[in-house]
Motif scaffolding. Sequence first.
Motif, PDB file in Angstrom:
ATOM      1  N   GLU A 223      20.448 -17.325  10.612  1.00 40.17           N
ATOM      2  CA  GLU A 223      19.790 -16.451  11.583  1.00 40.17           C
ATOM      3  C   GLU A 223      18.568 -15.777  10.974  1.00 40.17           C
ATOM      4  N   CYS A 224      18.660 -15.516   9.665  1.00 41.09           N
ATOM      5  CA  CYS A 224      17.612 -14.714   9.053  1.00 41.09           C
ATOM      6  C   CYS A 224      17.441 -15.137   7.599  1.00 41.09           C
ATOM      7  N   TYR A 225      16.214 -15.239   7.165  1.00 35.94           N
ATOM      8  CA  TYR A 225      15.914 -15.567   5.764  1.00 35.94           C
ATOM      9  C   TYR A 225      15.194 -14.384   5.130  1.00 35.94           C
ATOM     10  N   HIS A 226      15.229 -14.357   3.803  1.00 35.30           N
ATOM     11  CA  HIS A 226      14.771 -13.170   3.093  1.00 35.30           C
ATOM     12  C   HIS A 226      14.075 -13.635   1.815  1.00 35.30           C
ATOM     13  N   GLY A 227      12.922 -13.116   1.505  1.00 32.24           N
ATOM     14  CA  GLY A 227      12.239 -13.486   0.267  1.00 32.24           C
ATOM     15  C   GLY A 227      11.647 -12.260  -0.410  1.00 32.24           C
ATOM     16  N   VAL A 228      11.750 -12.191  -1.739  1.00 33.79           N
ATOM     17  CA  VAL A 228      11.119 -11.086  -2.459  1.00 33.79           C
ATOM     18  C   VAL A 228       9.794 -11.582  -3.012  1.00 33.79           C
ATOM     19  N   VAL A 229       8.704 -10.994  -2.529  1.00 35.28           N
ATOM     20  CA  VAL A 229       7.364 -11.414  -2.941  1.00 35.28           C
ATOM     21  C   VAL A 229       7.007 -10.763  -4.282  1.00 35.28           C
ATOM     22  N   SER A 230       7.414  -9.508  -4.482  1.00 34.71           N
ATOM     23  CA  SER A 230       7.206  -8.867  -5.779  1.00 34.71           C
ATOM     24  C   SER A 230       8.205  -7.740  -5.990  1.00 34.71           C
ATOM     25  N   LEU A 231       8.946  -7.823  -7.103  1.00 32.83           N
ATOM     26  CA  LEU A 231       9.958  -6.815  -7.417  1.00 32.83           C
ATOM     27  C   LEU A 231       9.332  -5.505  -7.884  1.00 32.83           C
ATOM     28  N   ASP A 232       8.133  -5.593  -8.460  1.00 34.10           N
ATOM     29  CA  ASP A 232       7.508  -4.387  -9.017  1.00 34.10           C
ATOM     30  C   ASP A 232       6.084  -4.730  -9.402  1.00 34.10           C
ATOM     31  N   HIS A 233       5.134  -3.870  -9.047  1.00 33.40           N
ATOM     32  CA  HIS A 233       3.736  -4.087  -9.467  1.00 33.40           C
ATOM     33  C   HIS A 233       2.960  -2.781  -9.419  1.00 33.40           C
ATOM     34  N   PRO A 234       1.928  -2.666 -10.280  1.00 34.20           N
ATOM     35  CA  PRO A 234       1.042  -1.508 -10.210  1.00 34.20           C
ATOM     36  C   PRO A 234       0.070  -1.631  -9.031  1.00 34.20           C
ATOM     37  N   ILE A 235      -0.318  -0.477  -8.485  1.00 38.88           N
ATOM     38  CA  ILE A 235      -1.241  -0.422  -7.336  1.00 38.88           C
ATOM     39  C   ILE A 235      -2.537   0.261  -7.766  1.00 38.88           C
ATOM     40  N   THR A 236      -3.689  -0.230  -7.264  1.00 37.14           N
ATOM     41  CA  THR A 236      -4.932   0.549  -7.344  1.00 37.14           C
ATOM     42  C   THR A 236      -5.523   0.634  -5.946  1.00 37.14           C
ATOM     43  N   GLY A 237      -6.231   1.732  -5.695  1.00 37.54           N
ATOM     44  CA  GLY A 237      -6.914   1.877  -4.411  1.00 37.54           C
ATOM     45  C   GLY A 237      -6.415   3.082  -3.637  1.00 37.54           C
ATOM     46  N   GLU A 238      -7.095   3.357  -2.507  1.00 43.00           N
ATOM     47  CA  GLU A 238      -6.691   4.496  -1.704  1.00 43.00           C
ATOM     48  C   GLU A 238      -6.683   4.146  -0.224  1.00 43.00           C
ATOM     49  N   LEU A 239      -5.859   4.888   0.519  1.00 47.43           N
ATOM     50  CA  LEU A 239      -5.787   4.735   1.970  1.00 47.43           C
ATOM     51  C   LEU A 239      -6.043   6.094   2.608  1.00 47.43           C
ATOM     52  N   THR A 240      -6.716   6.075   3.739  1.00 47.84           N
ATOM     53  CA  THR A 240      -6.842   7.290   4.546  1.00 47.84           C
ATOM     54  C   THR A 240      -6.001   7.073   5.800  1.00 47.84           C
ATOM     55  N   ILE A 241      -4.951   7.876   5.924  1.00 54.52           N
ATOM     56  CA  ILE A 241      -4.016   7.723   7.045  1.00 54.52           C
ATOM     57  C   ILE A 241      -3.997   9.016   7.850  1.00 54.52           C
ATOM     58  N   ASN A 242      -4.330   8.903   9.125  1.00 58.39           N
ATOM     59  CA  ASN A 242      -4.388  10.087  10.001  1.00 58.39           C
ATOM     60  C   ASN A 242      -5.199  11.214   9.369  1.00 58.39           C
ATOM     61  N   GLY A 243      -6.331  10.824   8.768  1.00 59.64           N
ATOM     62  CA  GLY A 243      -7.243  11.834   8.221  1.00 59.64           C
ATOM     63  C   GLY A 243      -6.936  12.280   6.802  1.00 59.64           C
ATOM     64  N   GLU A 244      -5.803  11.892   6.249  1.00 60.44           N
ATOM     65  CA  GLU A 244      -5.463  12.295   4.876  1.00 60.44           C
ATOM     66  C   GLU A 244      -5.718  11.123   3.926  1.00 60.44           C
ATOM     67  N   THR A 245      -6.533  11.381   2.880  1.00 61.33           N
ATOM     68  CA  THR A 245      -6.814  10.328   1.904  1.00 61.33           C
ATOM     69  C   THR A 245      -5.825  10.419   0.745  1.00 61.33           C
ATOM     70  N   ILE A 246      -5.167   9.302   0.464  1.00 62.79           N
ATOM     71  CA  ILE A 246      -4.154   9.259  -0.595  1.00 62.79           C
ATOM     72  C   ILE A 246      -4.597   8.243  -1.631  1.00 62.79           C
ATOM     73  N   ASP A 247      -4.680   8.682  -2.887  1.00 61.54           N
ATOM     74  CA  ASP A 247      -5.031   7.772  -3.979  1.00 61.54           C
ATOM     75  C   ASP A 247      -3.738   7.185  -4.548  1.00 61.54           C
TER      76      ASP A 247
END
Length: 327
Positions: free
Chosen positions: A141-165
């Motif tokens: 009925e359903c399949y499942h895959g792990v694309v990455s168990l753990d990784h570092p992130i760079t970059g920022e998002l602005t969500i509903n007016g709040e910028t998060i680094d």
Amino acid sequence: GGRMAVLKPEAFHGDAKKGPYFEGWYFKNIAPGGEKRWSVIPGVYIGKHPQDSHSFIQFMNGATGESWYLDFPYEDFQADNERFDVRVGQNEFSGSHLLLNIDRQDFSASGRLDFQDTNPWPVTVFSPGIMGWFAWLPGMECYHGVVSLDHPITGELTINGETIDFSGGRGYMEKDWGQAMPKVWIWSQTNHFKQPGVSLTLSVAEIPFGPLTFNGFIVGLLLNGELHKFATYTGARIEKLALDDGQVEIVFADRRKRLEISARRGRASSLQAPTVSQMDRRIMETLSAEIHVTFSIKQSGRWQVVFEDTGKYAGLEIVGELDPDKF
């Protein structure tokens, strides 16, 4: 065909599929310090009736529990069936980045996150990714895959007016695809232990197989660069499963290794999940759980604890009532 689909779990499998069918990718992004944590879930739903088909992006603010489900036309969804490269409208998702460009009255998000040194679950013909030999079973009925168990992130998002680094933070990526999510399951994941690079992912579900159902489970603990697996298909078993109002205790064991887990849910929010008729099922999820993990290895007949710690900012879903007798 199906075989290629299994060996590239991160690519898109829904080409020319008849409904009901869904496919969703899950990005968990936690900024340094852990106070800011967001999951972003792009996906596509193909209904039995064309008017039900659409693409979507779900957002969850793990700190407040708020969630948003943004509908997009089915035509706004584009995906590569050879590699992980998905677009929903003006938004891009891959194994190495996500890029958001959404400006609606009730929700806005823009910016880009990049992911380096991702850690995929190893995929081979004998053990195709996290599903093991379940991946070859017809009619799952359903399949499942792990694309990455753990990784570092760079970059920022602005969500509903709040910028998060998010630079210096850590992420996790997985995907699910199939006709519908299982009726009953427990899912949990954390990669925020004292020691960076440790990641735990676990999934226990009631799996329909023809007229029968059986409880299947798949657990991975990434520790010092080695992935320790406990799964129905590796011959491991569940020695204990106790569920009590947002608290879960599970012990997984095989002849050589033992993993004890105790998790407490914390504040949860509601996400939408696919059923055979529509994306209309509400499930409760959190990014505020804590998971205590004890990992032991048997040496000269005695269990030796080799790792014990508590993972923070954990995702945890408990859906339906698992029957412990089915293990």
